[in-house]
Design a protein around this motif. Structure first.
Motif, short mmCIF file in Angstrom:
data_model
loop_
_atom_site.label_atom_id
_atom_site.label_comp_id
_atom_site.label_asym_id
_atom_site.label_seq_id
_atom_site.Cartn_x
_atom_site.Cartn_y
_atom_site.Cartn_z
N LEU A 180 0.95 -1.25 -0.02
CA LEU A 180 0.05 -0.24 0.17
C LEU A 180 1.06 1.27 -0.07
O LEU A 180 1.66 1.36 0.81
CB LEU A 180 -0.98 -0.08 1.37
N THR A 181 0.66 2.12 -0.91
CA THR A 181 1.46 3.23 -1.11
C THR A 181 0.83 4.42 -0.48
O THR A 181 -0.23 4.75 -0.61
CB THR A 181 1.87 3.51 -2.56
N PHE A 182 1.66 5.17 0.46
CA PHE A 182 0.99 6.44 0.97
C PHE A 182 1.88 7.56 0.80
O PHE A 182 3.06 7.65 1.12
CB PHE A 182 0.99 5.94 2.43
N GLY A 183 1.07 8.52 0.14
CA GLY A 183 1.80 9.86 -0.22
C GLY A 183 1.71 10.80 0.96
O GLY A 183 0.42 11.08 1.39
N ILE A 184 2.87 11.02 1.71
CA ILE A 184 2.90 12.04 2.68
C ILE A 184 3.69 13.18 2.34
O ILE A 184 4.76 13.06 1.77
CB ILE A 184 3.36 11.27 4.10
N ALA A 185 3.38 14.34 3.09
CA ALA A 185 4.00 15.56 3.15
C ALA A 185 5.51 15.46 3.93
O ALA A 185 5.36 14.66 4.85
CB ALA A 185 3.46 16.59 3.85
N ASP A 186 6.47 16.01 3.66
CA ASP A 186 7.68 15.81 3.96
C ASP A 186 7.92 16.38 5.56
O ASP A 186 8.46 17.68 5.51
CB ASP A 186 8.79 16.12 3.01
N ASN A 187 6.93 15.92 6.53
CA ASN A 187 7.14 16.67 7.82
C ASN A 187 7.10 15.65 9.05
O ASN A 187 6.69 14.35 8.62
CB ASN A 187 6.24 17.92 8.17
N THR A 214 6.03 4.60 1.89
CA THR A 214 5.81 6.12 1.90
C THR A 214 6.59 6.55 0.75
O THR A 214 7.73 6.41 0.65
CB THR A 214 5.92 6.61 3.32
N PHE A 215 6.01 7.74 0.46
CA PHE A 215 6.46 8.47 -0.85
C PHE A 215 6.49 10.09 -0.20
O PHE A 215 5.37 10.72 0.19
CB PHE A 215 6.10 8.43 -1.99
N LYS A 216 7.50 10.71 0.07
CA LYS A 216 7.57 12.11 0.46
C LYS A 216 7.28 13.13 -0.49
O LYS A 216 8.03 13.09 -1.64
CB LYS A 216 8.63 12.30 1.36
N ILE A 217 6.52 14.22 -0.30
CA ILE A 217 6.10 15.06 -1.27
C ILE A 217 6.31 16.38 -0.52
O ILE A 217 6.00 16.42 0.63
CB ILE A 217 4.61 15.06 -1.64
N SER A 218 7.07 17.38 -1.19
CA SER A 218 7.45 18.71 -0.62
C SER A 218 5.85 19.12 -0.31
O SER A 218 4.85 19.30 -0.81
CB SER A 218 8.15 19.66 -1.52
N GLU A 219 5.85 19.89 1.17
CA GLU A 219 4.86 20.49 1.73
C GLU A 219 3.76 21.47 0.76
O GLU A 219 2.73 21.51 0.38
CB GLU A 219 5.02 21.17 2.96
N ASP A 220 4.77 22.21 0.04
CA ASP A 220 4.10 23.34 -0.76
C ASP A 220 3.52 22.67 -2.10
O ASP A 220 2.60 23.36 -3.04
CB ASP A 220 4.97 24.74 -1.10
#
Length: 562
Positions: free
Chosen positions: A387-394, A417-423
């Protein structure tokens, strides 16, 4: 609204949309401060009645008005009303653009704006609005019913316009958006100063919808404004708004200039407020260093933060697998860092029925449900499911991911998990093929539909791609219902279907955090949508002695400058 930013900065503060704080270390200081406050702050009260404003607009002394300075944290600021989706953007756009209605600053009831009045037909499906004769854009363009029609149709043809489908109550507008019919077949007609809107179903909450900035009059020209202010200059971290002299109600706009500083520096923002260089702080400031604790405004907000499945990929497009996961979630641990924990999607409203939320954890039941789901789908018991989870990088989101990873591992599920920049988080969701995301949402109008629209089939706000015929049926039945109690009952049934299908994981309801001195700034009120129309703000006449601690602070400030 998330509106509607900013998204994950606000997630870190408010939990689309706002639970403060998400950092456990900060939470301890914040909770200590809350304990010192009067309990009515979290009830949305604590705001002194403003006798000047209650008598109507325009009750201000023009001689004492001066520029207003606001500090807000906003990593993303799209001022196009058709494409913006963040609450901080809405705060600015509501000053620059206006539609048929605007918000009452205290009650959020719809107030006449570009429309001076309206009438409704006996079958409640035809609304006729009168557009003000003196309504103009900042560049002098006369605003007519056709201007409104052009703006709404432009919205429907704008790519990635999140709120376009909120107008699907208008006859033919969905079909127009999808390219099935021409604009002449849409239920929008102009005749002189009259705008006639024909609906598919009675829509009593239409004025509340039309308060939203997405439905303001926007010509497509980013240098033309229909609201009380114009954008004079925009630099990297500073916006300067000036009064729109062509605005239909300009004589009742008190503040001639508004300076908006974009800053996430809590210490700097607090210093600016303490020294009188800032009049209003939004979210990002150090409570413990604030000299005037009476300036803190904390209130519950009509918003919810939740995780959701995208329902794009096997096996997570199957409700049986999703519900197996939900049975294993340690809900108390998942929600522990939030002040107002949520078990349902819709923030409780007066008259809205009680919905059975998500709060029970059973590892045994989760294993049984997963075993049954695997058998039904023909998947081996020992096959590892990803299961892939896109999360904000915080840190907060990383913490949530660890909790879920540990809970789901015994079920044979590997959480990646895959980190995505918050903005970039919110804007990337539609284009990423992950199974799980986080979302924060503040209702755009005080109605359950403001949340349920996020999951309606065909909605431009539906990021999950989930569909359920029973859910759709309940929304259609509610749309036909004119009795509010029965309508709420049907919408409650729809929410129950959504929760029972395992599409979302409610985490928290939102709060807002501001620093503003109500003895100096009039027209500012706490409210459920955390919207504070800039056109209603004005400076009051105040006389008070400077406290010793403030005088000492200013002396220190002067010494650091000289």
């Amino acid at each position: 609204m998330l509106k509607k930013t900013t998204f994950f900065f606000l997630l870190a503060l408010f939990t689309l949309g706002f639970s403060f704080p998400q950092n456990p270390a900060d939470a301890e200081d914040f909770e200590d401060f809350l304990n010192e406050l009067q309990p009515d702050f979290l009830e949305g009260e604590g705001e002194a009645e403003n006798p000047e404003f209650s008598q109507g607009l325009g009750k201000f002394n023009p001689e004492i008005q001066r520029p207003l300075t606001i500090c807000m944290a906003a990593g993303h600021l799209d001022l196009n009303p058709h494409t913006s989706s963040y609450s901080t953007e809405s705060q600015v756009i509501n000053a620059l653009q206006e539609g048929l209605f605007c918000y009452d600053p205290k009650t959020l009831d719809p107030l006449p704006a570009l429309a001076s009045d309206y009438r409704i037909s006996r079958d409640k499906k035809r609304w006729t609005f009168t557009i003000r004769d003196n309504a103009k854009t900042s560049d002098g363009l006369q605003i007519t019913p056709q201007t409104v029609i052009d703006s709404w149709l432009r919205l429907q043809k704008t790519p990635d316009a999140p709120y376009a489908s909120l107008l699907d109550c208008i006859r033919g507008i969905k079909e127009y958006r999808e390219g099935k019919i021409g604009q002449e077949e849409v239920g929008l007609k102009a005749n002189g100063q009259k705008l006639t809107v024909t609906l598919n179903n009675p829509t009593a909450h239409l004025p509340r919808i039309l308060c939203h900035h997405a439905f303001s009059v926007f010509t497509g020209n980013m240098e033309s404004f229909s609201g009380a202010y114009v954008l004079k200059t925009r630099e990297e971290n500073t916006l300067v708004l000036e009064k729109n002299e062509n605005y239909w109600d300009s004589q009742n706009v008190a503040v001639g200039q508004i300076v908006i500083e974009i800053s996430e520096d809590k210490s700097e923002n607090t210093w600016l407020f303490n020294t009188g260089r800032a009049d209003w702080l939004i979210s990002s400031f150090d409570i413990n260093s604030l000299l005037n604790k009476d300036a803190v405004r904390i209130s519950a907000v009509f918003g919810t933060t939740y995780l959701f499945f995208t329902c794009k990929n096997p096996v997570w497009n199957d409700a049986d697998f999703r519900n197996a996961l939900l049975a294993a979630v340690p809900w108390g641990k998942l929600r522990s860092d939030n002040l107002i924990q949520a078990t349902t999607l819709v923030y409780p409203l007066s008259g809205y029925p009680e919905v059975e939320g998500l709060y029970e954890t059973s590892e045994e039941e989760a294993l049984e449900l997963m075993e049954d789901a695997r058998k039904k789908a023909g998947i081996a018991p020992d096959k590892k499911l990803q299961l892939t989870f896109g999360i904000a990088d915080n840190d907060y989101m990383k913490g949530l991911a660890r909790i879920l990873m540990e809970a789901w591992e015994p079920l044979g599920v590997e959480l990646v998990t895959f980190k995505i920049s918050e903005d970039q988080y919110l804007s990337n969701i539609p284009y990423l093929n992950y199974d799980l995301f986080s979302y924060s949402w503040i209702g755009d109008f005080a109605d359950p539909l403001a949340f349920l629209e996020l999951f309606r089939e065909g909605s431009t706000l539906n990021q999950t791609k989930w569909t359920n015929p029973k859910f759709t049926e309940k929304l259609l039945q509610a749309a036909e219902e004119t009795d509010e109690k029965e309508r709420y009952r049907l919408l409650g049934k729809a929410e129950q279907i959504l929760l029972d299908d395992g599409v979302i994981m409610p985490v928290s309801h939102s709060i807002s955090l501001h620093a503003v001195n109500p003895t100096e700034l009039g027209g500012w009120y706490t409210n459920a949508l955390d919207i504070h129309p800039l056109k209603n703000l004005y400076f009051r006449e105040t006389k008070y002695e400077m406290p010793d601690n403030v005088a000492f602070y200013l002396w220190q400030d002067a010494s650091r400058i000289f």
